[in-house]
Design a protein around this motif. Structure first.
Motif, short mmCIF file in Angstrom:
data_model
loop_
_atom_site.label_atom_id
_atom_site.label_comp_id
_atom_site.label_asym_id
_atom_site.label_seq_id
_atom_site.Cartn_x
_atom_site.Cartn_y
_atom_site.Cartn_z
N PRO A 144 7.74 2.36 4.62
CA PRO A 144 7.74 0.89 4.73
C PRO A 144 7.01 0.22 3.57
N GLY A 145 7.52 0.37 2.36
CA GLY A 145 6.86 -0.21 1.20
C GLY A 145 7.65 -1.36 0.61
N LEU A 146 7.34 -1.71 -0.63
CA LEU A 146 8.02 -2.83 -1.28
C LEU A 146 9.49 -2.53 -1.57
N ASP B 236 15.96 -4.66 2.18
CA ASP B 236 16.16 -5.51 3.37
C ASP B 236 16.35 -6.96 2.97
N ALA B 237 15.51 -7.42 2.03
CA ALA B 237 15.57 -8.83 1.64
C ALA B 237 16.91 -9.14 0.98
N ILE B 238 17.41 -8.20 0.16
CA ILE B 238 18.68 -8.47 -0.51
C ILE B 238 19.82 -8.44 0.49
N VAL C 194 14.48 3.74 -4.31
CA VAL C 194 15.38 4.74 -3.73
C VAL C 194 14.61 5.72 -2.84
N THR C 195 13.46 6.19 -3.33
CA THR C 195 12.69 7.18 -2.56
C THR C 195 12.23 6.60 -1.22
N GLU C 196 11.76 5.36 -1.24
CA GLU C 196 11.33 4.75 0.02
C GLU C 196 12.48 4.67 1.00
N SER C 197 13.67 4.40 0.47
CA SER C 197 14.83 4.30 1.34
C SER C 197 15.17 5.67 1.95
N VAL C 198 15.11 6.73 1.14
CA VAL C 198 15.44 8.08 1.64
C VAL C 198 14.41 8.54 2.66
N TRP D 8 0.80 -1.23 0.00
CA TRP D 8 0.00 0.00 0.00
C TRP D 8 0.83 1.27 0.00
N PRO D 9 1.85 1.39 0.86
CA PRO D 9 2.67 2.61 0.78
C PRO D 9 3.27 2.81 -0.61
N THR D 10 3.71 1.71 -1.23
CA THR D 10 4.32 1.82 -2.55
C THR D 10 3.31 2.28 -3.59
N LEU D 11 2.12 1.69 -3.55
CA LEU D 11 1.07 2.08 -4.49
C LEU D 11 0.70 3.54 -4.30
N ALA D 12 0.59 3.96 -3.02
CA ALA D 12 0.23 5.34 -2.73
C ALA D 12 1.29 6.29 -3.29
N LEU D 13 2.54 5.98 -3.01
CA LEU D 13 3.65 6.82 -3.49
C LEU D 13 3.66 6.89 -5.01
N ALA D 14 3.53 5.73 -5.66
CA ALA D 14 3.60 5.69 -7.12
C ALA D 14 2.43 6.46 -7.74
#
Lengths: 313, 308
Positions: A264-266, A272-274, A256-260, A96-102
């Protein structure tokens, strides 16, 4: 039309199958024991055996692949090594955070870029045109994390208008949700504004010389109507295409944006997974992102034929 | 049959009114500005050791997190004290950010140029083969479609994570997602060139396939590939910085612009210089390359003029 639609949808299958083969083989073809790579340097041989068993590495490659594909088609992406949860449930938590941001980014980009590009084309050669074109080259070149930190520094640290980082789910209040998305979406939208404004300008310019624009002016339509109803509408196909190209850029931008902005999105889940060598999660995420990319390109191909009746397959 | 070749007088040769590509290149504003900026970054990376006496990897715990312009004392190997000025401040380990930024240009340019060369070389080879031999085409292009569907950043991150973080791994990992784009470009050129009469003529006189590809097809790909290679160089520099920034690229002690920024993240609100200085140089470098690319495209490939 229907035949074309069915053909186009079926064409997704081989592409996704090849994506699956690439993702699947990436781990298997890396030199060394995949289980040992996943386990990391500090693992004991018991750990490695456990991982090998979980991945089903003792089976043949074909068997493993078919099993993996079969599970994915049933919505089962395996279990995360790190979180000990099903990858599917983690993805549905973080999507959801990713979809919202995109979504918010694309909306900002279109709202800003399409009028800018149209105006630049309308006033070709003017200072406005040159500024828009100059800024668009700059927009391509400044990386999203640099823009992100500049925005944080100016609007959050110095002016204190916005929170520095963070995300608020829509369930905790719509105002706070949008408020916290403004900075990250603005940072991410810069490159799309550049991309879309440029394409809009080019395609509107091409259309402006057409006879029907002269006709529209001759019959006394206002300039606004000429531009929106006649010019923009006919220039729409390339603009839609560029939005399709933008989706690929958007996916990397989101990570990148989520990281900056610590969203807490995809994207953050992927990093984290990598870093945690959580291979089932990485595989699931790559498959998902690629599927979204292929799907959006499919939708755009279909929109083409709807926007431009001349395109018939 | 008359086989005599008539001598051609000098003034009989019709000269084209168009100026040569070199003249048009030199007159293009984009090429001028981009080329100037790029030369500065290139000189900076080549003569990094002349621009700063400091070692970009030297850790200095007593000078941690100093603002730009800070004057500190250091000791050399013989124990003699000397004054240094941290023009861009220092990071959390007391390393001089100016020295790291200057030396960081090297990694960025090496990655950008290496990725451009590798992906253009490999992509051209695959594209030529795929465009010319129909049976290879179907298989190769489906594989390329699949490769293109995977977002470049995820493909690169996974490849680096699997093969271990090193400069070589990063260069290869960034090249892989760029290759399909080159393949598509070369293939489309080959498909249109192979229908040309001069290729048919070459086939009819029995020219071997490799010679046709080398003499007649390859030269047509050069200008578009120069343009494409320039843009690949720019995006590779960006991607390398992103990988380093996310902590999945070149090992953190190596001075790269992305690493300096990654290092500066935690104290960003108080010491923004650790992010802003490398950020400015990164943006300027990519801007220079993109402007060069834009100018090259407009002069070398007039069909694409003004297109995005």
């Amino acid at each position: 039309m229907l035949v074309y639609l069915i053909k186009r949808i079926l064409a997704v299958i081989p592409v996704m199958l090849i994506v699956a083969v690439i993702v699947f083989l990436m781990l298997r073809l890396t030199p060394g024991d995949p289980a040992a790579i996943i386990a990391g340097d500090a693992a004991t041989s018991a750990d490695i055996d456990l991982i090998r068993e979980k991945l089903g590495l003792e089976r043949s490659l074909i068997e493993q692949f078919v099993l993996w594909i079969g599970n994915m088609l049933g919505g089962d992406f395996g279990e995360s090594f790190y979180y000990k949860r099903s990858v599917t449930s983690m993805i549905s938590d973080r999507i959801w955070p990713t979809l919202a941001l995109a979504t918010f980014t694309i909306v900002i980009a279109c709202v800003v870029a399409v009028p800018l590009g149209t105006l630049a084309a309308y006033k070709q050669g003017s200072w406005l045109d040159r500024t828009v074109m100059g800024m668009s080259v700059l927009g391509f070149s400044v990386p999203v994390f640099v823009i992100g930190y500049v925005l944080i520094y100016v609007f959050a640290v110095k002016l204190d208008w916005f929170p520095v980082q963070g995300y608020q789910p829509i369930a905790d209040g719509f105002g706070g949700f949008i408020y916290r998305l403004i900075l990250p979406s603005s940072a991410l939208s810069v490159i799309f504004i550049a991309l879309i404004a440029r394409m809009t300008r080019t395609s509107v310019l091409e259309v402006l010389n057409e006879d029907y624009i002269r006709t529209a002016r001759a019959k006394g339509l206002s300039e606004t109507k000429v531009m929106t109803r006649h010019a923009l509408r006919n220039a729409a196909v390339p603009i839609v295409t560029v939005i399709g190209i933008a989706i690929a850029v958007l996916i990397s931008g989101v990570v990148v944006t989520e990281s900056v902005f610590v969203i807490p999105g995809l994207g953050t889940l992927t990093i984290d997974a990598i870093q945690g060598r959580d291979y089932p999660t990485v595989q699931g995420l790559i498959m998902l992102f690629s599927f979204v990319y292929v799907l959006i390109n499919l939708v755009i191909d279909v929109i083409y034929s709807l926007l431009d009746p001349r395109i018939r397959y | 049959m008359n086989t005599e070749v008539l001598p051609v007088e000098d003034d009989e040769i019709v000269k084209s009114n168009k100026p040569s590509p070199w003249v048009r290149l030199a007159k293009n504003t984009s090429v001028r500005v981009g080329g100037f900026l790029f030369s500065i970054i290139l000189l900076m990376s080549l003569f990094a050791s002349l621009l700063t006496p400091l070692d970009p990897t030297d850790i200095n715990p007593s000078n941690r997190l100093k603002p730009p312009g800070y004057e500190g004392t250091l000791r050399d190997n013989d124990g003699n004290k000397y004054q240094v000025t941290a023009r861009m401040g220092t990071d959390t380990l007391g390393r001089d950010i100016y020295a790291r930024v200057v030396y960081g240009a090297r990694i960025s340019l090496i990655v950008g140029i290496a990725v451009a060369l590798i992906s253009v070389a490999v992509g051209t080879f695959i594209g030529l083969v795929a465009g010319y031999f129909r049976w290879v085409d179907a298989i190769v292009m489906r594989f390329m479609d699949g490769l293109m569907a995977i977002p470049a950043i995820l493909l690169a991150i996974s490849l680096v994570a699997l093969s271990g973080a090193s400069l070589t791994a990063v260069i290869i990992a960034i090249s892989v997602p760029e290759i399909p784009r080159v393949v598509r470009l070369v293939r489309s050129i080959v498909l249109s060139i192979r229908e040309e009469p001069y290729v048919e003529a070459a086939i009819s006189v029995g020219t071997p396939t490799y010679l046709i590809l080398w003499r007649h097809v390859l030269p047509n790909t050069i200008s578009p590939l120069i343009v494409q290679g320039t843009f690949i160089c720019g995006s590779a520099i960006l991607l390398e910085a992103i990988l380093s920034f996310l902590g999945v690229g070149i090992p953190p002690e190596t001075p790269t612009w992305g690493n300096i920024m990654a290092e500066g993240r935690d104290f960003f609100q108080i010491y923004p210089h650790a992010i802003f200085f490398p950020g400015i140089f990164l943006s300027l470098t990519v801007l220079a390359i993109n402007m060069l690319g834009d100018g090259l495209r407009d002069t070398l490939d007039p069909r694409m003029e003004g297109k995005f």
